[in-house]
Scaffold this active site. Structure first.
Site: not given
Ligand code: 4NP
Length: 153
Positions: A8, A11, A13, A15, A124
């Site tokens: 993501c 890294n 949240c 992924s 996101d």
């Protein structure tokens, strides 16, 4: 052994949530030994930072362990060779992965929700603040990904 790298932007949240959730789903069906799972970022913004507390909180709420998740790190070009599958949370991540890897000559890069038959991004939660929607989307994608990968004996 299938080696999977979830990617993501930061890294902290999506992924790491995907890393923990896929590992948990695989463990639930006795398939842990088939996979090596990790996560990384396409930016350097959060390098060295732990999983974001609201992301950790939602994993705890659903009983998903995340103690194996490392602090954030950017994806390296060598990761492209090492991992079999590089799974992005959104289309911007795919552009970032291609920039780092120098395109995708081996066809390893995929959008997570494509496995669920839904060609769309995992929004996101760093920006939306909606960790429940991110959790539900990641669960949908990870379940479908696990199902799509062949069993090894
Ligand atoms: P993630 O969310 O990509 O799901 O880890 C983000 C976390 C931090 C930032 C961006 C996205 N940031 O720019 O700091």
């Amino acid at each position: 052994m299938t080696k999977i790298l979830f990617i993501c932007l930061g890294n902290i949240c999506r992924s790491p949530m995907a890393e923990a959730m896929f590992s948990h789903l695989a463990a639930e069906v006795g398939r842990s030994d088939e996979f090596e799972v990790a996560s990384a970022a396409v930016s350097e913004e959060e390098w060295g930072n732990p999983i974001y507390p609201p992301a950790a909180a939602i994993l705890r709420r659903h009983g998903i362990p995340y103690d194996a998740v490392r602090t954030a790190r950017p994806m390296k070009k060598a990761d492209y060779q090492y991992y079999d599958l590089i799974i992005a949370m959104d289309e911007a991540n795919i552009r970032g992965i291609r920039r780092i890897a120098g395109d995708d000559p081996d066809g390893k890069v995929h959008l997570l929700l494509d496995y669920a038959g839904e060609h769309r991004n995992v929004a996101d939660p760093w920006y939306t603040r909606d960790f429940d929607t991110a959790y539900n989307d990641i669960l949908l994608g990870c379940r479908a990904l696990l199902k799509a990968l062949p069993h090894y004996s």
